[in-house]
Scaffold this motif. Structure first.
Motif, PDB file in Angstrom:
ATOM      1  N   MET A 190       0.475 -10.126   3.052  1.00 25.21           N
ATOM      2  CA  MET A 190      -0.883 -10.269   2.540  1.00 25.21           C
ATOM      3  C   MET A 190      -0.877 -10.037   1.035  1.00 25.21           C
ATOM      4  O   MET A 190      -0.125  -9.228   0.513  1.00 25.21           O
ATOM      5  CB  MET A 190      -1.809  -9.261   3.222  1.00 25.21           C
ATOM      6  CG  MET A 190      -3.213  -9.320   2.694  1.00 25.21           C
ATOM      7  SD  MET A 190      -4.491  -8.411   3.574  1.00 25.21           S
ATOM      8  CE  MET A 190      -3.762  -6.872   3.967  1.00 25.21           C
ATOM      9  N   ALA A 191      -1.730 -10.736   0.345  1.00 27.47           N
ATOM     10  CA  ALA A 191      -1.833 -10.629  -1.110  1.00 27.47           C
ATOM     11  C   ALA A 191      -2.243  -9.226  -1.532  1.00 27.47           C
ATOM     12  O   ALA A 191      -3.068  -8.587  -0.892  1.00 27.47           O
ATOM     13  CB  ALA A 191      -2.850 -11.640  -1.634  1.00 27.47           C
ATOM     14  N   ARG A 192      -1.641  -8.769  -2.623  1.00 21.91           N
ATOM     15  CA  ARG A 192      -2.026  -7.486  -3.221  1.00 21.91           C
ATOM     16  C   ARG A 192      -2.984  -7.763  -4.368  1.00 21.91           C
ATOM     17  O   ARG A 192      -2.876  -8.774  -5.048  1.00 21.91           O
ATOM     18  CB  ARG A 192      -0.793  -6.746  -3.735  1.00 21.91           C
ATOM     19  CG  ARG A 192       0.102  -6.271  -2.602  1.00 21.91           C
ATOM     20  CD  ARG A 192       1.325  -5.615  -3.154  1.00 21.91           C
ATOM     21  NE  ARG A 192       2.040  -6.647  -3.929  1.00 21.91           N
ATOM     22  CZ  ARG A 192       3.283  -6.576  -4.311  1.00 21.91           C
ATOM     23  NH1 ARG A 192       3.984  -5.512  -4.050  1.00 21.91           N
ATOM     24  NH2 ARG A 192       3.861  -7.542  -4.980  1.00 21.91           N
ATOM     25  N   LEU A 193      -3.895  -6.807  -4.580  1.00 25.07           N
ATOM     26  CA  LEU A 193      -4.838  -6.909  -5.689  1.00 25.07           C
ATOM     27  C   LEU A 193      -4.285  -6.163  -6.891  1.00 25.07           C
ATOM     28  O   LEU A 193      -3.984  -4.967  -6.809  1.00 25.07           O
ATOM     29  CB  LEU A 193      -6.207  -6.334  -5.310  1.00 25.07           C
ATOM     30  CG  LEU A 193      -7.204  -7.326  -4.711  1.00 25.07           C
ATOM     31  CD1 LEU A 193      -6.746  -7.808  -3.356  1.00 25.07           C
ATOM     32  CD2 LEU A 193      -8.573  -6.738  -4.654  1.00 25.07           C
ATOM     33  N   LEU A 194      -4.145  -6.880  -7.988  1.00 19.48           N
ATOM     34  CA  LEU A 194      -3.615  -6.346  -9.240  1.00 19.48           C
ATOM     35  C   LEU A 194      -4.666  -6.524 -10.324  1.00 19.48           C
ATOM     36  O   LEU A 194      -5.154  -7.633 -10.554  1.00 19.48           O
ATOM     37  CB  LEU A 194      -2.348  -7.118  -9.642  1.00 19.48           C
ATOM     38  CG  LEU A 194      -1.857  -6.922 -11.070  1.00 19.48           C
ATOM     39  CD1 LEU A 194      -1.232  -5.546 -11.230  1.00 19.48           C
ATOM     40  CD2 LEU A 194      -0.867  -8.003 -11.455  1.00 19.48           C
ATOM     41  N   TYR A 195      -5.012  -5.425 -10.971  1.00 17.14           N
ATOM     42  CA  TYR A 195      -5.897  -5.490 -12.134  1.00 17.14           C
ATOM     43  C   TYR A 195      -5.004  -5.553 -13.355  1.00 17.14           C
ATOM     44  O   TYR A 195      -4.204  -4.641 -13.597  1.00 17.14           O
ATOM     45  CB  TYR A 195      -6.784  -4.250 -12.176  1.00 17.14           C
ATOM     46  CG  TYR A 195      -7.632  -4.069 -13.427  1.00 17.14           C
ATOM     47  CD1 TYR A 195      -8.272  -5.129 -14.043  1.00 17.14           C
ATOM     48  CD2 TYR A 195      -7.817  -2.809 -13.964  1.00 17.14           C
ATOM     49  CE1 TYR A 195      -9.068  -4.942 -15.164  1.00 17.14           C
ATOM     50  CE2 TYR A 195      -8.611  -2.602 -15.080  1.00 17.14           C
ATOM     51  CZ  TYR A 195      -9.237  -3.678 -15.674  1.00 17.14           C
ATOM     52  OH  TYR A 195     -10.023  -3.489 -16.786  1.00 17.14           O
ATOM     53  N   SER A 196      -5.093  -6.635 -14.119  1.00 17.02           N
ATOM     54  CA  SER A 196      -4.337  -6.714 -15.365  1.00 17.02           C
ATOM     55  C   SER A 196      -5.311  -6.935 -16.505  1.00 17.02           C
ATOM     56  O   SER A 196      -6.321  -7.622 -16.352  1.00 17.02           O
ATOM     57  CB  SER A 196      -3.291  -7.835 -15.317  1.00 17.02           C
ATOM     58  OG  SER A 196      -3.885  -9.102 -15.373  1.00 17.02           O
ATOM     59  N   ALA A 197      -5.006  -6.304 -17.630  1.00 17.66           N
ATOM     60  CA  ALA A 197      -5.869  -6.413 -18.794  1.00 17.66           C
ATOM     61  C   ALA A 197      -5.070  -6.109 -20.050  1.00 17.66           C
ATOM     62  O   ALA A 197      -4.116  -5.336 -20.012  1.00 17.66           O
ATOM     63  CB  ALA A 197      -7.043  -5.444 -18.684  1.00 17.66           C
ATOM     64  N   THR A 198      -5.482  -6.717 -21.142  1.00 15.00           N
ATOM     65  CA  THR A 198      -4.956  -6.338 -22.446  1.00 15.00           C
ATOM     66  C   THR A 198      -5.929  -5.336 -23.039  1.00 15.00           C
ATOM     67  O   THR A 198      -7.135  -5.558 -23.051  1.00 15.00           O
ATOM     68  CB  THR A 198      -4.811  -7.562 -23.361  1.00 15.00           C
ATOM     69  OG1 THR A 198      -3.914  -8.492 -22.745  1.00 15.00           O
ATOM     70  CG2 THR A 198      -4.276  -7.157 -24.731  1.00 15.00           C
ATOM     71  N   MET A 199      -5.371  -4.229 -23.514  1.00 12.54           N
ATOM     72  CA  MET A 199      -6.182  -3.107 -23.975  1.00 12.54           C
ATOM     73  C   MET A 199      -5.793  -2.742 -25.410  1.00 12.54           C
ATOM     74  O   MET A 199      -4.619  -2.782 -25.774  1.00 12.54           O
ATOM     75  CB  MET A 199      -5.928  -1.915 -23.041  1.00 12.54           C
ATOM     76  CG  MET A 199      -6.660  -0.650 -23.400  1.00 12.54           C
ATOM     77  SD  MET A 199      -6.274   0.686 -22.227  1.00 12.54           S
ATOM     78  CE  MET A 199      -4.635   1.177 -22.792  1.00 12.54           C
TER      79      MET A 199
END
Length: 175
Positions: A1-10
């Motif tokens: 099952m797909a995993r949820l990843l939060y990605s962001a440039t900070m």
């Protein structure tokens, strides 16, 4: 099952958008070589995006680099919003669990990449956020949208073999 990843440039002072949602600060940093971002892009099966992020300021608007990952992402997009629009190829829903389910179905075994601090916070609060990846930009914004606004401590574990700023959300030990 797909995993949820939060990605962001900070920014170095912890903001992912400047005051008023301004993203122009990011323009000089888009397109810089980034092997982690390149590797991630090949592993994303769907974007789960908040409405402010979806309709917000794109530092590359009007160029070939407009859109997620400097315009290089093309695939399913699910937007969590109470104000859907008629955008071809984009699924809109106002229910977080429905958005997660639709995103996971679209992603298959690949990542659901969460874009937007508020959606990431909501996913984390209901125990659905699996990983967090932060790219740092060498700039101090002095204000804006922080990476996270949370109500409690969340422990993170570095992902082995990845960037020093790629973490798994730790599963709390039973009490």
């Amino acid at each position: 099952m797909a995993r949820l990843l939060y990605s962001a440039t900070m920014s170095l002072d912890g903001f992912i958008a400047g005051p008023g949602g301004d993203m122009s600060w990011l323009t000089p940093h888009v397109g810089a070589p980034n092997p982690t971002a390149d590797r991630l892009l090949t592993r994303i099966g769907c974007l789960l995006v908040g409405n402010r992020t979806f309709g917000g300021d794109d530092p590359n608007a009007g160029t070939d680099a407009e859109g997620a990952f400097g315009g290089r992402y093309s695939g399913p997009v699910v937007v969590l919003t109470h104000r859907p629009s008629a955008t071809p190829g984009v699924v809109f829903t106002d229910d977080l669990r429905t958005a997660i389910r639709l995103s996971r179905e679209a992603a298959g075994e690949r990542y659901v990449n969460v874009l937007g601090a508020d959606v990431a916070r909501q996913c984390l609060e209901i125990g659905e956020l699996d990983e967090i990846l932060v790219f740092l930009a060498p700039v101090l914004l002095g204000g804006g949208t922080p990476l996270f606004r949370g109500s409690h401590q969340v422990d993170l574990v570095p992902v082995p073999g990845e960037s020093a700023l790629w973490f798994r959300v730790a599963t709390p030990e039973p009490a």
